[in-house]
Structures are given as C-alpha cells and as structure tokens.
Write an enzyme that holds these catalytic residues in place. Structure first.
Site, short mmCIF file in Angstrom:
data_model
loop_
_atom_site.label_atom_id
_atom_site.label_comp_id
_atom_site.label_asym_id
_atom_site.label_seq_id
_atom_site.Cartn_x
_atom_site.Cartn_y
_atom_site.Cartn_z
N GLU A 141 0.83 -1.21 0.00
CA GLU A 141 0.00 0.00 0.00
C GLU A 141 0.86 1.25 0.00
O GLU A 141 1.97 1.23 0.51
CB GLU A 141 -0.79 0.08 1.32
CG GLU A 141 -1.88 -0.91 1.47
CD GLU A 141 -2.47 -0.87 2.88
OE1 GLU A 141 -2.57 0.22 3.46
OE2 GLU A 141 -2.81 -1.95 3.39
N CYS A 169 3.51 8.24 1.33
CA CYS A 169 3.99 7.33 2.36
C CYS A 169 4.14 5.97 1.67
O CYS A 169 3.16 5.41 1.19
CB CYS A 169 2.95 7.28 3.48
SG CYS A 169 3.31 6.09 4.76
N CYS A 197 5.95 -7.36 7.77
CA CYS A 197 7.00 -6.83 8.65
C CYS A 197 7.27 -7.86 9.72
O CYS A 197 6.36 -8.57 10.15
CB CYS A 197 6.52 -5.52 9.28
SG CYS A 197 7.75 -4.72 10.34
N CYS A 226 5.69 -5.12 16.38
CA CYS A 226 5.09 -4.11 17.28
C CYS A 226 3.63 -4.52 17.54
O CYS A 226 2.88 -4.79 16.60
CB CYS A 226 5.17 -2.72 16.67
SG CYS A 226 6.86 -2.17 16.39
N CYS A 286 0.44 -2.76 15.76
CA CYS A 286 0.58 -2.43 14.33
C CYS A 286 -0.01 -3.52 13.45
O CYS A 286 0.23 -4.71 13.66
CB CYS A 286 2.05 -2.22 14.01
SG CYS A 286 2.35 -1.83 12.27
N CYS A 341 -2.41 2.49 8.52
CA CYS A 341 -2.42 1.03 8.76
C CYS A 341 -2.20 0.19 7.52
O CYS A 341 -2.27 0.66 6.40
CB CYS A 341 -3.70 0.54 9.41
SG CYS A 341 -4.29 1.54 10.72
#
Ligand code: SAH
Length: 346
Positions: free
Chosen positions: A91, A104, A111, A115, A118, A336
């Site tokens: 995204e 962004c 990932c 975290c 997230c 997100c």
C-alpha cells in the site's frame, strides 16, 4: 539471471547495453525512460530489436500494479493498493499538503518487527521489496493522481532498516535529477529502532530526516509493545541517535503513538521529556504524537482526547516541542496495513 534494471545507475546500464552490442546512445535513451518509470512498451523511440535483446537476456522493468484507489472526500488523501508480480500486495498513501504532495511508501511486504499495536506485522514478513518496487509506488501514484509528488515518508508497511541495501538504492534513485529529482531533505525515514541500521545510515551522510518510533522511553515498558527493545534497549537506541546527530548535524524526530493505559500518563510524559533532553543535549527535539488507530485484531485502545492534550501540554511545559498528528483520510482508513490484509485474505 533475471535483473530488474529500473533503478540502476547509468554506468551499469551502459555496461549492459554495450555488452549486448548496442551503441551508447541507446543506453542514454534507456536510462532516460527508466528514470521516468516507463515500461518497455512505453519506450517508443527504442527499436524492438533492442528491447527484445534486453528481455532475452533477462533484463526487465517491474512496476507495481494499482489494484484499488480510495480517495478521501474529506481531505483528498489517496490510498493505493498495489499487487506485485508474485501476487504480494502493498500500500501507499498520498497526502495533499500546501507544500506539495507527500507519499507514504511501503518497503516490505509485511514486517517482522512485531510491534503489538501495528497491523503491518500481523502476518509477519513475506519478503523485502526491491528498489524498483519501492520507487514504482511513486511512479504509479504520480500517474494515478496526475500530479507531481515532492515529498516521501518511509512510514508505510515494513521496516526500512530491515531492508537496508534496497532502501539505500531506492533513496539514491529518487534523488536523481533525470528522474523523480526529490531532494533528500524532502525524505523522512522512520524506524522502530534498528540500532545497527542507524549506525550504518549515519555513514551514508544522506541529509534525509531520521524519525524514531519511540512510543515509550522506559526500556521495560517499551519491551511490552515493541519486541525490538529486547535486542536494543532504549539507552542504546538514544545513544545511537545522539551519535547520529553529532555526526550528521541532522535533527532526529520522534514519533509517539498514544495508547490508553500503556504509555499516556503524565509521569510518562515527564520521563520522556527528561530522557530526551538528557540523551540529546543541544538537539532541538520534536515529538510527533500520534493518536492510536484502532486495529481490530489488536486489543489496544486509543488515548482520550483529554489525555492526549494533557500529554502534549506537559511535554511543551517541559520545553519539548510536541504536536499531535492530524488524522488524514479518516473516511478511507488511510493509515495502517489494512487494505493489504483484506486483499490477502480474499
Ligand atoms: N517500521 C517503521 C515505519 C512504519 S510505521 C517504524 O516503525 O517506524 C509508521 C509509524 O506508525 C510508526 O511510528 C508506527 O509505530 C506507527 N503505527 C503503527 N501502527 C499504528 C497504529 N495502529 N496506530 C498509530 N500508529 C501506528
């Protein structure tokens, strides 16, 4: 061997073109097109024989494909879902500011930093993105909105310093005058605190803005939301920041996502202000406070507006410049990694 040539330096392009027996002006033409983010089909002044020779020898251009485009009716923020050639989804988000369009971008499919609050990390890391797949998001977004993008934040899906070499190649490529020509000062790179990566980045001497996702200045407290803290304590992280500032002269900014009953108390604001000043004497400090975005798979709750305001005021009162990040594209859930998760599930 298959080689994506989109972000290659001119000398490497020249070497390829020469090795295939074509004259050097073809290298110039090809390089020109690559820096425009063009596919082979679009390179209309290049002979078919030349493009075929490239393809037969495994050289290719692989741009992400836009699968979905959501436009906020409130502030014009654009959220894009792309598919990659192996079926992965990523995204990016384009935000419209007075000083220009900011994108962004994602740097990994998924990932592995873990975290707890997230969405990008829910299914772990699928793979790193290539430099072309990172820059390709910008080329495709520019075409889609029909406007130039002048600023980049590496705050999308993934941890930039966990895909170090490709991110550095990407940064060099976006900075090229022949191409996107985006100045390093218009680029922010955000990290959850990969300390060895920060030390390497320091040596690159790129005048980008480094941003640290701190979220808690107490090592034990930070461990419970950010597992990277088990590898590097907050003390090690902030020492690396101090060293980075000393070596580069570039101010580091801090992100602090406010989570109810986790990191949003007044004593925590005080500890944050004291700690930042102690570790980074002489550096003008800015803390970007981010109200938590709800992630349905996660149990964390956002801080109340009252607590956010109080936290900010306490920091300001202690001489720390703190601002609350405005939420852009609320009607399209612009932050997100949710679009990717939904696309993957379908
Ligand atoms: N891996 C990098 C960049 C990606 S995340 C990093 O950690 O910095 C960009 C920012 O959004 C980080 O500060 C991250 O901690 C924050 N973030 C992630 N999930 C969030 C959520 N649900 N609500 C608010 N901020 C979030």
């Amino acid at each position: 061997m298959a080689t994506d040539i989109l972000t290659m330096a001119y000398d490497d392009i020249l070497a390829i073109v020469t090795s295939l027996g074509f004259p050097s002006f073809r290298a110039k033409q090809l390089y020109h097109w690559l820096n425009k983010g063009a596919s082979f089909d679009e390179m209309n002044n290049l002979p078919k024989t030349f493009k075929e020779a490239l393809a037969e020898n495994g050289y290719f251009v692989d741009l992400p494909k836009i699968e979905k485009k959501l436009v906020s009716q409130i502030d014009g923020t654009v959220k894009l879902l792309y598919s990659l050639s192996d079926g992965q989804y990523i995204e990016s988000v384009v935000m419209k500011y007075e000083h220009g369009n900011t994108i962004c971008v994602s740097c990994q499919a998924g990932c592995r930093m873990g975290c707890k609050f997230c969405a990008s990390t829910l299914r772990g890391l699928s793979r790193n993105l290539t430099p072309s797949e990172i820059i390709g998001q910008i080329f495709m977004a520019q075409r889609s909105i029909g406007e130039r993008i002048s600023n980049i934040v590496m705050m999308g899906i993934g941890e930039p310093l966990d895909n170090y070499d490709n991110v550095i190649k990407f940064l060099h490529a976006v900075n090229r005058e022949e191409g996107l020509n985006i100045g390093y000062r218009h680029i922010s790179l955000s990290t959850c605190g990969v300390v060895d990566g920060i030390k390497k980045l320091e040596k690159e001497m790129l005048p980008i803005t480094l941003s640290i996702s701190l979220h808690n200045i107490d090592t034990e407290g930070r461990k419970s939301i950010m597992p990277i803290t088990n590898k590097w304590s907050v003390e090690e992280l902030l020492s690396a920041c101090a060293e980075y500032f000393k070596a580069t002269g570039r101010r580091i900014s801090f992100e602090y996502t406010l989570i109810a009953d986790e990191n949003d108390s007044i004593p925590q604001a005080e500890e944050l202000a004291r700690g930042l000043k102690r570790f980074l004497p002489g550096m003008p400090i800015h803390v970007n406070l981010i109200p938590l975005n709800d992630v349905s798979e996660r149990s964390y709750k956002k801080s109340t507006a009252k607590n956010i305001e109080a936290f900010k005021n306490r920091l300001n009162g202690l001489g720390i410049n703190a601002t609350v990040r405005r939420r852009l594209g609320p009607d399209i859930n612009a932050s997100c990694g949710q679009l990717r998760l939904n696309a993957q599930e379908q």
